[in-house]
Write a protein that holds these residues in place. Structure first.
Motif, PDB file in Angstrom:
ATOM      1  N   ILE A 195      18.332  17.292  58.664  1.00 58.02           N
ATOM      2  CA  ILE A 195      17.191  17.288  59.582  1.00 58.02           C
ATOM      3  C   ILE A 195      16.477  18.614  59.416  1.00 58.02           C
ATOM      4  N   ARG A 196      15.163  18.563  59.218  1.00 62.16           N
ATOM      5  CA  ARG A 196      14.354  19.778  59.210  1.00 62.16           C
ATOM      6  C   ARG A 196      13.025  19.414  59.852  1.00 62.16           C
ATOM      7  N   MET A 197      12.778  20.029  60.998  1.00 62.00           N
ATOM      8  CA  MET A 197      11.548  19.773  61.728  1.00 62.00           C
ATOM      9  C   MET A 197      11.125  21.046  62.445  1.00 62.00           C
ATOM     10  N   CYS A 198       9.878  21.075  62.871  1.00 64.68           N
ATOM     11  CA  CYS A 198       9.368  22.231  63.601  1.00 64.68           C
ATOM     12  C   CYS A 198       8.611  21.717  64.818  1.00 64.68           C
ATOM     13  N   GLN A 199       8.876  22.318  65.947  1.00 66.68           N
ATOM     14  CA  GLN A 199       8.188  21.969  67.175  1.00 66.68           C
ATOM     15  C   GLN A 199       7.211  23.090  67.516  1.00 66.68           C
ATOM     16  N   GLN A 200       5.942  22.725  67.672  1.00 67.63           N
ATOM     17  CA  GLN A 200       4.886  23.680  68.022  1.00 67.63           C
ATOM     18  C   GLN A 200       4.549  23.469  69.496  1.00 67.63           C
TER      19      GLN A 200
ATOM     20  N   ASP B  43       5.829  32.008  65.213  1.00 72.56           N
ATOM     21  CA  ASP B  43       4.553  31.902  65.921  1.00 72.56           C
ATOM     22  C   ASP B  43       3.947  30.518  65.753  1.00 72.56           C
ATOM     23  N   THR B  44       4.005  29.979  64.534  1.00 73.63           N
ATOM     24  CA  THR B  44       3.449  28.655  64.254  1.00 73.63           C
ATOM     25  C   THR B  44       4.339  27.942  63.243  1.00 73.63           C
ATOM     26  N   CYS B  45       4.218  26.627  63.196  1.00 73.50           N
ATOM     27  CA  CYS B  45       4.980  25.851  62.218  1.00 73.50           C
ATOM     28  C   CYS B  45       4.403  26.067  60.822  1.00 73.50           C
ATOM     29  N   PRO B  46       5.261  26.110  59.812  1.00 80.43           N
ATOM     30  CA  PRO B  46       4.779  26.286  58.442  1.00 80.43           C
ATOM     31  C   PRO B  46       4.081  25.034  57.922  1.00 80.43           C
ATOM     32  N   GLU B  47       3.282  25.228  56.892  1.00 80.63           N
ATOM     33  CA  GLU B  47       2.618  24.101  56.228  1.00 80.63           C
ATOM     34  C   GLU B  47       3.651  23.325  55.423  1.00 80.63           C
ATOM     35  N   GLY B  48       3.248  22.161  54.932  1.00 86.10           N
ATOM     36  CA  GLY B  48       4.115  21.385  54.063  1.00 86.10           C
ATOM     37  C   GLY B  48       4.797  20.208  54.725  1.00 86.10           C
ATOM     38  N   ALA B  49       4.494  19.922  55.991  1.00 88.70           N
ATOM     39  CA  ALA B  49       5.098  18.762  56.653  1.00 88.70           C
ATOM     40  C   ALA B  49       4.520  17.479  56.056  1.00 88.70           C
ATOM     41  N   TYR B  50       5.356  16.450  55.921  1.00 90.89           N
ATOM     42  CA  TYR B  50       4.852  15.166  55.447  1.00 90.89           C
ATOM     43  C   TYR B  50       4.240  14.356  56.587  1.00 90.89           C
ATOM     44  N   GLY B  51       4.486  14.791  57.828  1.00 92.56           N
ATOM     45  CA  GLY B  51       3.902  14.126  58.982  1.00 92.56           C
ATOM     46  C   GLY B  51       3.982  15.017  60.204  1.00 92.56           C
TER      47      GLY B  51
ATOM     48  N   GLY C 139       8.990  11.588  81.061  1.00 93.75           N
ATOM     49  CA  GLY C 139       9.234  12.080  82.407  1.00 93.75           C
ATOM     50  C   GLY C 139       8.555  13.392  82.760  1.00 93.75           C
ATOM     51  N   VAL C 140       7.909  14.046  81.797  1.00 96.87           N
ATOM     52  CA  VAL C 140       7.197  15.296  82.078  1.00 96.87           C
ATOM     53  C   VAL C 140       5.845  15.274  81.370  1.00 96.87           C
ATOM     54  N   ALA C 141       4.944  16.098  81.824  1.00101.77           N
ATOM     55  CA  ALA C 141       3.592  16.112  81.260  1.00101.77           C
ATOM     56  C   ALA C 141       3.425  17.133  80.136  1.00101.77           C
ATOM     57  N   TYR C 142       4.487  17.784  79.716  1.00102.04           N
ATOM     58  CA  TYR C 142       4.396  18.807  78.682  1.00102.04           C
ATOM     59  C   TYR C 142       4.101  18.185  77.322  1.00102.04           C
ATOM     60  N   GLU C 143       3.400  18.965  76.474  1.00101.20           N
ATOM     61  CA  GLU C 143       3.055  18.493  75.135  1.00101.20           C
ATOM     62  C   GLU C 143       3.479  19.495  74.074  1.00101.20           C
ATOM     63  N   GLN C 144       3.762  18.943  72.900  1.00 99.47           N
ATOM     64  CA  GLN C 144       4.062  19.740  71.719  1.00 99.47           C
ATOM     65  C   GLN C 144       3.647  18.939  70.494  1.00 99.47           C
ATOM     66  N   SER C 145       3.542  19.605  69.373  1.00 99.84           N
ATOM     67  CA  SER C 145       3.339  18.923  68.096  1.00 99.84           C
ATOM     68  C   SER C 145       4.629  19.066  67.308  1.00 99.84           C
ATOM     69  N   ILE C 146       5.074  17.961  66.710  1.00103.17           N
ATOM     70  CA  ILE C 146       6.332  17.967  65.972  1.00103.17           C
ATOM     71  C   ILE C 146       6.025  17.742  64.499  1.00103.17           C
TER      72      ILE C 146
END
Length: 121
Positions: free
Chosen positions: A35-40, A69-77, A86-93
């Protein structure tokens, strides 16, 4: 008159989502499926983001967590604006592990997380 305007401008800079945004890379460090992912972070309080959202709880799995500080480039999605149930919080994965997972992750992003899927650019 000038002090309130200055205070407003400074507070907008200090509390804007871009200033508070942070990211964490989550990488499995065991022999299971990698598993390799980044949550922004978009709108999650900083302490909650670092101490909860960036700490996966999967039984019998171990992860390395790196704060950035930010997610690196190179994500396939990327699932932009993903919301936790259950919560209103947002992130980019951002996903980096296996591009073959994209159809499943896209469906989860759009149907469960109510986010917007973005493929590689």
């Amino acid at each position: 008159m000038r002090i309130p305007a200055l205070f407003f401008a400074v507070s907008m800079i200090l509390f804007s989502p871009q200033v508070l945004a942070e990211a964490c890379i989550i990488t499995s460090d065991d022999d299971e499926l990698p598993i390799r992912m980044c949550q922004q972070n978009i709108s999650i309080p900083e302490t909650l983001f670092v101490n909860s959202f960036c700490q996966p709880q999967i039984p019998d799995r171990r992860f390395d967590i790196t704060l950035l500080d930010t997610c690196p480039e190179g994500a396939y999605g990327i699932c932009r604006g993903a919301k936790a149930q259950g919560v209103a919080y947002e992130q980019s994965i951002h996903y980096y592990s296996d591009p073959a997972d994209a159809p499943v992750l896209k469906g989860y992003c759009e149907q469960i997380s109510k986010g917007v899927w973005q493929g590689p650019q």
